[in-house]
Design a protein around this motif. Structure first.
Motif, PDB file in Angstrom:
ATOM      1  N   VAL A   1      -1.377  -0.771  10.901  1.00 48.48           N
ATOM      2  CA  VAL A   1      -1.623  -0.169   9.595  1.00 48.48           C
ATOM      3  C   VAL A   1      -2.410  -1.187   8.777  1.00 48.48           C
ATOM      4  O   VAL A   1      -2.024  -2.348   8.681  1.00 48.48           O
ATOM      5  N   GLU A   2      -3.532  -0.722   8.198  1.00 47.10           N
ATOM      6  CA  GLU A   2      -4.402  -1.632   7.462  1.00 47.10           C
ATOM      7  C   GLU A   2      -4.937  -0.943   6.211  1.00 47.10           C
ATOM      8  O   GLU A   2      -5.517   0.141   6.285  1.00 47.10           O
ATOM      9  N   ALA A   3      -4.715  -1.586   5.052  1.00 53.53           N
ATOM     10  CA  ALA A   3      -5.306  -1.101   3.805  1.00 53.53           C
ATOM     11  C   ALA A   3      -6.762  -1.554   3.793  1.00 53.53           C
ATOM     12  O   ALA A   3      -7.059  -2.725   4.047  1.00 53.53           O
ATOM     13  N   LEU A   4      -7.664  -0.639   3.519  1.00 56.60           N
ATOM     14  CA  LEU A   4      -9.094  -0.935   3.584  1.00 56.60           C
ATOM     15  C   LEU A   4      -9.644  -1.308   2.210  1.00 56.60           C
ATOM     16  O   LEU A   4     -10.378  -0.547   1.577  1.00 56.60           O
ATOM     17  N   GLY A   5      -9.260  -2.483   1.752  1.00 54.01           N
ATOM     18  CA  GLY A   5      -9.765  -3.024   0.487  1.00 54.01           C
ATOM     19  C   GLY A   5      -9.554  -2.085  -0.681  1.00 54.01           C
ATOM     20  O   GLY A   5      -8.490  -1.508  -0.849  1.00 54.01           O
ATOM     21  N   ASP A   6     -10.594  -1.940  -1.489  1.00 55.48           N
ATOM     22  CA  ASP A   6     -10.517  -1.109  -2.697  1.00 55.48           C
ATOM     23  C   ASP A   6     -10.996   0.318  -2.455  1.00 55.48           C
ATOM     24  O   ASP A   6     -11.321   1.035  -3.393  1.00 55.48           O
TER      25      ASP A   6
ATOM     26  N   ARG B   1      -6.678   7.157  15.812  1.00 53.98           N
ATOM     27  CA  ARG B   1      -6.957   6.480  14.551  1.00 53.98           C
ATOM     28  C   ARG B   1      -6.960   7.526  13.433  1.00 53.98           C
ATOM     29  O   ARG B   1      -7.576   8.581  13.571  1.00 53.98           O
ATOM     30  N   PHE B   2      -6.275   7.205  12.343  1.00 53.48           N
ATOM     31  CA  PHE B   2      -6.172   8.128  11.213  1.00 53.48           C
ATOM     32  C   PHE B   2      -6.542   7.388   9.941  1.00 53.48           C
ATOM     33  O   PHE B   2      -6.248   6.204   9.796  1.00 53.48           O
ATOM     34  N   MET B   3      -7.164   8.099   9.023  1.00 53.69           N
ATOM     35  CA  MET B   3      -7.498   7.538   7.711  1.00 53.69           C
ATOM     36  C   MET B   3      -6.736   8.356   6.671  1.00 53.69           C
ATOM     37  O   MET B   3      -6.882   9.583   6.607  1.00 53.69           O
ATOM     38  N   LEU B   4      -5.916   7.690   5.878  1.00 52.53           N
ATOM     39  CA  LEU B   4      -5.126   8.359   4.855  1.00 52.53           C
ATOM     40  C   LEU B   4      -5.567   7.900   3.469  1.00 52.53           C
ATOM     41  O   LEU B   4      -5.860   6.717   3.268  1.00 52.53           O
ATOM     42  N   GLN B   5      -5.598   8.831   2.535  1.00 56.53           N
ATOM     43  CA  GLN B   5      -5.888   8.494   1.142  1.00 56.53           C
ATOM     44  C   GLN B   5      -4.639   7.856   0.545  1.00 56.53           C
ATOM     45  O   GLN B   5      -3.516   8.297   0.805  1.00 56.53           O
ATOM     46  N   THR B   6      -4.835   6.831  -0.257  1.00 61.82           N
ATOM     47  CA  THR B   6      -3.704   6.146  -0.884  1.00 61.82           C
ATOM     48  C   THR B   6      -3.799   6.251  -2.397  1.00 61.82           C
ATOM     49  O   THR B   6      -4.842   6.635  -2.938  1.00 61.82           O
ATOM     50  N   LEU B   7      -2.730   5.898  -3.044  1.00 60.16           N
ATOM     51  CA  LEU B   7      -2.691   5.727  -4.490  1.00 60.16           C
ATOM     52  C   LEU B   7      -2.366   4.255  -4.738  1.00 60.16           C
ATOM     53  O   LEU B   7      -1.809   3.585  -3.858  1.00 60.16           O
ATOM     54  N   PRO B   8      -2.695   3.729  -5.899  1.00 61.94           N
ATOM     55  CA  PRO B   8      -2.423   2.309  -6.155  1.00 61.94           C
ATOM     56  C   PRO B   8      -0.931   1.975  -6.015  1.00 61.94           C
ATOM     57  O   PRO B   8      -0.078   2.682  -6.567  1.00 61.94           O
ATOM     58  N   ALA B   9      -0.633   0.907  -5.290  1.00 55.43           N
ATOM     59  CA  ALA B   9       0.757   0.496  -5.078  1.00 55.43           C
ATOM     60  C   ALA B   9       1.443   0.188  -6.404  1.00 55.43           C
ATOM     61  O   ALA B   9       2.648   0.423  -6.550  1.00 55.43           O
ATOM     62  N   GLU B  10       0.688  -0.308  -7.372  1.00 57.49           N
ATOM     63  CA  GLU B  10       1.299  -0.635  -8.666  1.00 57.49           C
ATOM     64  C   GLU B  10       1.733   0.611  -9.447  1.00 57.49           C
ATOM     65  O   GLU B  10       2.508   0.522 -10.396  1.00 57.49           O
ATOM     66  N   ASP B  11       1.272   1.800  -9.041  1.00 57.30           N
ATOM     67  CA  ASP B  11       1.716   3.048  -9.675  1.00 57.30           C
ATOM     68  C   ASP B  11       3.081   3.503  -9.165  1.00 57.30           C
ATOM     69  O   ASP B  11       3.713   4.365  -9.783  1.00 57.30           O
ATOM     70  N   PHE B  12       3.533   2.964  -8.029  1.00 60.32           N
ATOM     71  CA  PHE B  12       4.829   3.367  -7.476  1.00 60.32           C
ATOM     72  C   PHE B  12       5.927   2.878  -8.421  1.00 60.32           C
ATOM     73  O   PHE B  12       5.874   1.748  -8.902  1.00 60.32           O
ATOM     74  N   PRO B  13       6.917   3.724  -8.720  1.00 62.38           N
ATOM     75  CA  PRO B  13       7.965   3.329  -9.665  1.00 62.38           C
ATOM     76  C   PRO B  13       8.651   2.030  -9.245  1.00 62.38           C
ATOM     77  O   PRO B  13       9.057   1.875  -8.103  1.00 62.38           O
ATOM     78  N   ASP B  14       8.753   1.117 -10.191  1.00 64.84           N
ATOM     79  CA  ASP B  14       9.433  -0.155  -9.954  1.00 64.84           C
ATOM     80  C   ASP B  14      10.876   0.020 -10.389  1.00 64.84           C
ATOM     81  O   ASP B  14      11.225  -0.282 -11.529  1.00 64.84           O
ATOM     82  N   LEU B  15      11.675   0.551  -9.493  1.00 62.66           N
ATOM     83  CA  LEU B  15      13.064   0.811  -9.814  1.00 62.66           C
ATOM     84  C   LEU B  15      13.849  -0.481  -9.669  1.00 62.66           C
ATOM     85  O   LEU B  15      13.777  -1.163  -8.655  1.00 62.66           O
TER      86      LEU B  15
ATOM     87  N   ALA C   1       0.859  -1.187   0.000  1.00 64.50           N
ATOM     88  CA  ALA C   1       0.000   0.000   0.000  1.00 64.50           C
ATOM     89  C   ALA C   1       0.892   1.232   0.000  1.00 64.50           C
ATOM     90  O   ALA C   1       2.056   1.166   0.392  1.00 64.50           O
ATOM     91  N   THR C   2       0.340   2.335  -0.450  1.00 68.23           N
ATOM     92  CA  THR C   2       1.060   3.602  -0.407  1.00 68.23           C
ATOM     93  C   THR C   2       0.397   4.505   0.621  1.00 68.23           C
ATOM     94  O   THR C   2      -0.758   4.291   0.993  1.00 68.23           O
ATOM     95  N   ALA C   3       1.149   5.519   1.055  1.00 70.63           N
ATOM     96  CA  ALA C   3       0.613   6.518   1.985  1.00 70.63           C
ATOM     97  C   ALA C   3       1.368   7.816   1.756  1.00 70.63           C
ATOM     98  O   ALA C   3       2.556   7.794   1.410  1.00 70.63           O
ATOM     99  N   PRO C   4       0.707   8.950   1.934  1.00 72.75           N
ATOM    100  CA  PRO C   4       1.408  10.231   1.807  1.00 72.75           C
ATOM    101  C   PRO C   4       2.572  10.279   2.803  1.00 72.75           C
ATOM    102  O   PRO C   4       2.369  10.137   4.016  1.00 72.75           O
ATOM    103  N   ALA C   5       3.776  10.443   2.290  1.00 70.50           N
ATOM    104  CA  ALA C   5       4.989  10.309   3.099  1.00 70.50           C
ATOM    105  C   ALA C   5       5.033  11.254   4.288  1.00 70.50           C
ATOM    106  O   ALA C   5       5.260  10.825   5.420  1.00 70.50           O
TER     107      ALA C   5
ATOM    108  N   LEU D   1      -6.116   4.041   3.898  1.00 72.67           N
ATOM    109  CA  LEU D   1      -5.221   3.314   4.787  1.00 72.67           C
ATOM    110  C   LEU D   1      -5.554   3.734   6.205  1.00 72.67           C
ATOM    111  O   LEU D   1      -5.596   4.922   6.505  1.00 72.67           O
ATOM    112  N   SER D   2      -5.816   2.767   7.057  1.00 73.50           N
ATOM    113  CA  SER D   2      -6.110   3.043   8.457  1.00 73.50           C
ATOM    114  C   SER D   2      -4.820   2.903   9.256  1.00 73.50           C
ATOM    115  O   SER D   2      -4.130   1.896   9.155  1.00 73.50           O
ATOM    116  N   VAL D   3      -4.509   3.933  10.036  1.00 76.18           N
ATOM    117  CA  VAL D   3      -3.340   3.914  10.909  1.00 76.18           C
ATOM    118  C   VAL D   3      -3.859   4.145  12.316  1.00 76.18           C
ATOM    119  O   VAL D   3      -4.501   5.156  12.588  1.00 76.18           O
TER     120      VAL D   3
END
Length: 168
Positions: free
Chosen positions: A73-78, A90-104, A51-55, A82-84
Motif C-alpha cells: 500500500v502506497e500513498a502517491l504524494g499529493d 494493482r488498484f488505485m483508490l481515491q483518498t481524503l486527507p488523513a488530517e480530516d479523519f476525526p481525532d477521537l 492515509a485514508t481509503a474507502p473502507a 492510494l496504490s494497492v
C-alpha cells in the motif's frame, strides 16, 4: 474494522479507514463517531505516515486476495490516490486527507483489554445484550489475564466493567 463504517454516510471521511504506519507497524482506524475500532498489526514500513481509503472498497479488494498474499500500500504524494498492489493486481483508490479523519481522544482511564474473538462473538449475540429504550447495551467484564479467553487486562486481578452502546 470496516463493519463499523456505514455504506452511506453524510460525512465523507467517515466512509474511510485511516491507516497509520510507523516503526510499530500498521494501525487501521474506523469510526462512525459513536464507536471506534483500531486494529494493529505488524507491517514492513518503508516510510512512516498516514492515509485514508474507502473502507468497503479496500475491504473488498483485500478479502479477494489469496491467503498469504503480500499487499503493498502506497500513498502517491499529493495526488489524493492510494496504490494497492498484490501480485499482478494493482488498484488505485481515491483518498481524503488523513488530517480530516476525526481525532477521537484516547480513553484516559488506562484500562486496556483484549478478548478472544470467540468470546466477543458470544457476547454480541442478542440474548447477551440488554435492551434499554432503542439501544442495546453490552456490558463486558474484564477479568485477569487468561480467564475466559482474555489475553490481557488493564490491571491484573481487578475486574473492570465497560459499557458498549450498540445502535439498533
Amino acid at each position: 474494522v470496516q463493519s463499523v463504517v456505514e455504506r452511506r454516510n453524510t460525512i465523507p471521511i467517515l466512509s474511510n479507514l485511516l491507516m497509520r504506519v510507523d516503526a510499530d507497524g500498521l494501525a487501521v482506524h474506523a469510526t462512525d463517531m459513536d464507536l471506534t475500532i483500531v486494529e494493529r498489526t505488524d507491517a514492513t514500513v518503508a516510510t512512516p505516515g498516514a492515509a485514508t481509503a474507502p473502507a468497503h472498497t479496500f475491504y473488498d479488494i483485500v478479502r479477494k486476495l489469496p491467503d498469504g498474499a503480500e499487499v503493498k500500500v502506497e500513498a502517491l504524494g499529493d495526488t489524493g490516490q492510494l496504490s494497492v498492489s498484490a501480485g499482478r493486481s494493482r488498484f488505485m483508490l481515491q483518498t481524503l486527507p488523513a488530517e480530516d479523519f476525526p481525532d477521537l481522544a484516547e480513553d484516559e482511564s488506562g484500562a486496556r483489554f483484549a478478548l478472544a474473538a470467540s468470546v466477543v462473538g458470544i457476547a454480541l449475540e442478542p440474548q447477551h445484550a440488554l435492551l434499554l429504550g432503542s439501544s442495546y447495551f453490552l456490558v463486558v467484564a474484564v477479568a485477569p489475564a487468561g480467564a475466559l479467553g482474555v489475553a490481557e487486562a488493564g490491571t491484573a486481578g481487578v475486574a473492570t466493567t465497560v459499557g458498549l452502546d450498540l445502535e439498533t
